[in-house]
Design a protein around this motif. Structure first.
Motif, mmCIF file in Angstrom:
data_model
loop_
_atom_site.group_PDB
_atom_site.id
_atom_site.type_symbol
_atom_site.label_atom_id
_atom_site.label_comp_id
_atom_site.label_asym_id
_atom_site.label_seq_id
_atom_site.Cartn_x
_atom_site.Cartn_y
_atom_site.Cartn_z
ATOM 1 N N PRO A 237 31.248 37.979 29.036
ATOM 2 C CA PRO A 237 32.477 38.518 29.646
ATOM 3 C C PRO A 237 32.443 38.551 31.175
ATOM 4 C CG PRO A 237 31.870 39.827 27.748
ATOM 5 C CD PRO A 237 30.720 38.884 28.003
ATOM 6 N N LEU A 238 31.271 38.813 31.743
ATOM 7 C CA LEU A 238 31.158 38.826 33.201
ATOM 8 C C LEU A 238 31.227 37.411 33.767
ATOM 9 C CD1 LEU A 238 28.445 41.594 33.500
ATOM 10 C CD2 LEU A 238 30.777 41.741 34.367
ATOM 11 N N ASP A 239 30.826 36.417 32.970
ATOM 12 C CA ASP A 239 30.949 35.023 33.391
ATOM 13 C C ASP A 239 32.416 34.619 33.438
ATOM 14 O OD1 ASP A 239 29.868 32.435 34.088
ATOM 15 O OD2 ASP A 239 30.393 31.766 32.073
ATOM 16 N N VAL A 240 33.201 35.068 32.446
ATOM 17 C CA VAL A 240 34.647 34.811 32.430
ATOM 18 C C VAL A 240 35.309 35.470 33.640
ATOM 19 C CG1 VAL A 240 36.811 35.215 31.182
ATOM 20 C CG2 VAL A 240 34.748 34.564 29.920
ATOM 21 N N THR A 241 34.918 36.700 33.927
ATOM 22 C CA THR A 241 35.464 37.436 35.078
ATOM 23 C C THR A 241 35.172 36.698 36.380
ATOM 24 O OG1 THR A 241 35.103 39.521 33.902
ATOM 25 C CG2 THR A 241 35.451 39.650 36.286
ATOM 26 N N ARG A 242 33.955 36.219 36.520
ATOM 27 C CA ARG A 242 33.574 35.464 37.726
ATOM 28 C C ARG A 242 34.455 34.235 37.896
ATOM 29 N NH1 ARG A 242 29.047 31.133 38.073
ATOM 30 N NH2 ARG A 242 29.004 31.413 35.844
ATOM 31 N N ARG A 243 34.658 33.479 36.815
ATOM 32 C CA ARG A 243 35.468 32.260 36.899
ATOM 33 C C ARG A 243 36.907 32.567 37.282
ATOM 34 N NH1 ARG A 243 31.924 28.834 38.009
ATOM 35 N NH2 ARG A 243 30.629 28.037 36.337
ATOM 36 N N ARG A 244 37.484 33.602 36.668
ATOM 37 C CA ARG A 244 38.877 33.933 36.990
ATOM 38 C C ARG A 244 39.030 34.330 38.453
ATOM 39 N NH1 ARG A 244 42.376 33.898 32.563
ATOM 40 N NH2 ARG A 244 43.831 33.522 34.251
ATOM 41 N N MET A 245 38.036 35.036 38.999
ATOM 42 C CA MET A 245 38.082 35.432 40.401
ATOM 43 C C MET A 245 37.893 34.231 41.326
ATOM 44 S SD MET A 245 36.019 39.067 40.279
ATOM 45 C CE MET A 245 36.340 39.487 41.999
ATOM 46 N N GLN A 246 36.975 33.320 40.955
ATOM 47 C CA GLN A 246 36.730 32.124 41.770
ATOM 48 C C GLN A 246 37.966 31.232 41.864
ATOM 49 O OE1 GLN A 246 33.337 30.412 39.754
ATOM 50 N NE2 GLN A 246 31.932 31.085 41.349
ATOM 51 N N LEU A 247 38.726 31.159 40.770
ATOM 52 C CA LEU A 247 39.849 30.226 40.677
ATOM 53 C C LEU A 247 41.200 30.895 40.913
ATOM 54 C CD1 LEU A 247 38.596 28.408 37.453
ATOM 55 C CD2 LEU A 247 38.386 27.576 39.798
ATOM 56 N N ALA A 248 41.194 32.193 41.218
ATOM 57 C CA ALA A 248 42.426 32.972 41.296
ATOM 58 C C ALA A 248 43.462 32.402 42.266
ATOM 59 C CB ALA A 248 42.102 34.412 41.680
ATOM 60 N N LEU A 249 43.030 31.974 43.441
ATOM 61 C CA LEU A 249 43.975 31.552 44.478
ATOM 62 C C LEU A 249 44.371 30.084 44.387
ATOM 63 C CD1 LEU A 249 42.648 33.573 47.547
ATOM 64 C CD2 LEU A 249 44.404 34.180 45.884
ATOM 65 N N MET A 250 44.006 29.425 43.294
ATOM 66 C CA MET A 250 44.430 28.034 43.105
ATOM 67 C C MET A 250 45.843 27.950 42.540
ATOM 68 S SD MET A 250 41.118 25.825 41.912
ATOM 69 C CE MET A 250 41.961 24.269 42.274
ATOM 70 N N SER A 251 46.391 29.092 42.102
ATOM 71 C CA SER A 251 47.747 29.127 41.550
ATOM 72 C C SER A 251 48.388 30.476 41.873
ATOM 73 C CB SER A 251 47.691 28.918 40.028
ATOM 74 O OG SER A 251 48.944 29.201 39.447
ATOM 75 N N PRO A 252 49.683 30.483 42.253
ATOM 76 C CA PRO A 252 50.366 31.754 42.561
ATOM 77 C C PRO A 252 50.392 32.712 41.371
ATOM 78 C CG PRO A 252 51.659 29.879 43.326
ATOM 79 C CD PRO A 252 50.541 29.322 42.495
ATOM 80 N N GLU A 253 50.397 32.146 40.136
ATOM 81 C CA GLU A 253 50.467 32.969 38.931
ATOM 82 C C GLU A 253 49.180 33.754 38.663
ATOM 83 O OE1 GLU A 253 51.224 29.586 38.723
ATOM 84 O OE2 GLU A 253 53.373 29.935 39.010
ATOM 85 N N THR A 254 48.085 33.345 39.284
ATOM 86 C CA THR A 254 46.806 34.000 38.988
ATOM 87 C C THR A 254 46.231 34.762 40.186
ATOM 88 O OG1 THR A 254 45.613 31.938 39.523
ATOM 89 C CG2 THR A 254 46.212 32.304 37.215
ATOM 90 N N ALA A 258 42.262 38.055 41.985
ATOM 91 C CA ALA A 258 41.399 38.031 43.171
ATOM 92 C C ALA A 258 41.136 39.428 43.735
ATOM 93 C CB ALA A 258 42.034 37.153 44.254
ATOM 94 N N LYS A 259 41.669 40.467 43.088
ATOM 95 C CA LYS A 259 41.608 41.806 43.672
ATOM 96 C C LYS A 259 40.244 42.477 43.564
ATOM 97 C CE LYS A 259 46.554 42.730 43.171
ATOM 98 N NZ LYS A 259 47.581 43.581 42.522
ATOM 99 N N GLY A 260 39.520 42.195 42.518
ATOM 100 C CA GLY A 260 38.215 42.837 42.346
ATOM 101 C C GLY A 260 37.741 42.707 40.911
ATOM 102 N N MET A 261 36.469 43.018 40.678
ATOM 103 C CA MET A 261 35.875 42.811 39.361
ATOM 104 C C MET A 261 36.516 43.693 38.290
ATOM 105 S SD MET A 261 31.962 43.392 38.078
ATOM 106 C CE MET A 261 32.214 45.169 37.920
#
Length: 315
Positions: A237-254, A258-261
């Motif tokens: 689950p923490l690996d999924v969280t890391r990926r979502r944060m890393q890729l957050a600013l590649m799309s306005p919808e996500t 990028a706000k925090g863990m």
């Protein structure tokens, strides 16, 4: 005398860095196609929202190319050599320093050494992991970045400097403790068990080794695969969280990822739940993590034998 010891230490470090780096590159290249599909599934890429493992691979080959399965692997190799080299080498040092601290028959020192080695290596190489994830997430025809340097410069300039390259670093550190700790602990524990209780089936003699035995390749792969499965199950689950944060600013919808863990974990759980959110892509993760860790440990052990590192640092 001290100069002799210092030279032997430096020689050991250099050979160990080489062995660890090779192990990392071989293992990551082995599972690179599954790694890319995992990233696309974890971050809910719009082209792969309804895809599974095999349909995702087919979609990439059909819509992009066979070579696209290895997209981001160049950045991965740039990252993985120093990462794996540092991880395996620092593990040997931490293991030596902690040896016997918790008693002669305890394996807790292996867990702590593995966790510390994981934290050391990920801290040094994390920006390259962010860049590699961004490159692997891109779909042909929709490229934002042209390569490693362009991705690094763009992220640094447009997303907040060095801090942007370390987005998702906290969940990575938190996930690294159980992942690296359990990986090394399980492998070392199983290796010890094989040598002690099943040497006739799992080992062969080795004169260069201090214990006189080394694991056979199938035994190495089984021990490494089991270690990878246990470690990934707990830290995923923490690996999924890391990926979502890393890729957050590649799309306005996500952008909200990028706000925090903690907020990212809440968003993932609220929007997708446990199975389709926090453990999304877990099936492919088993398919990639088990052979990856198995190949990594096996290659490292083989390199140690070839480079005569089995005697370790016991001067």
């Amino acid at each position: 005398m001290s100069l002799q010891v210092e030279n032997r230490d430096l020689n050991f470090i250099a050979r160990n860095l080489l062995a660890g780096g090779i192990a990392g590159m071989v293992s990551k290249t082995t599972v690179a196609p599954l790694d890319r599909v995992k990233i696309l599934l974890q971050a809910h890429n719009r082209h792969h929202e309804r895809n599974g493992v095999f349909s995702g691979i087919r979609h990439i080959v059909k819509s992009e190319s066979l070579l696209a399965l290895y997209k981001g692997n160049g950045a991965q190799m740039v990252r993985i050599f120093p990462y794996a080299a540092t991880q395996f080498t620092s593990f040997e040092f931490y293991k030596r320093w902690l040896h016997g601290v918790f008693g002669p028959n305890s394996h807790i020192d292996k867990f702590l050494a593995g966790a510390a080695a994981g934290l050391t290596s990920v801290t040094l190489t994390y920006p390259l992991d962010t860049i590699r994830a961004r490159l692997a997430f891109q779909i042909s025809g929709e490229h934002v970045y042209t390569g490693i340097t362009h991705a690094a410069v763009t992220i640094f300039r447009e997303e907040g400097g060095a801090r942007a390259l370390y987005r998702g670093f906290v969940p990575t550190l938190m996930g690294m403790v159980p992942y690296a700790g359990l990986s090394f602990y399980c492998f070392e524990y199983l290796k010890f068990g094989c040598m002690k209780y099943l040497p006739a089936y799992t080992c062969k003699p080795c004169k260069q080794n201090t214990g006189g035995l080394v694991l056979l390749l199938p035994a190495k792969l089984i021990c490494g695969g089991f270690a990878g499965a246990v470690a990934q199950s707990i830290s995923y689950p923490l690996d999924v969280t890391r990926r979502r944060m890393q890729l957050a600013l590649m799309s306005p919808e996500t952008k909200h990822y990028a706000k925090g863990m903690v907020s990212t974990l809440k968003f993932i759980y609220r929007e997708h739940g446990v199975v389709k959110g926090l453990y999304r892509g877990m099936s492919i993760n088993y398919m990639r993590a088990i052979p990856m860790v198995a190949v990594s440990f096996s290659t490292y052990e083989l390199c140690k034998q070839l480079l005569e590192l089995d005697t370790g640092l016991n001067h």
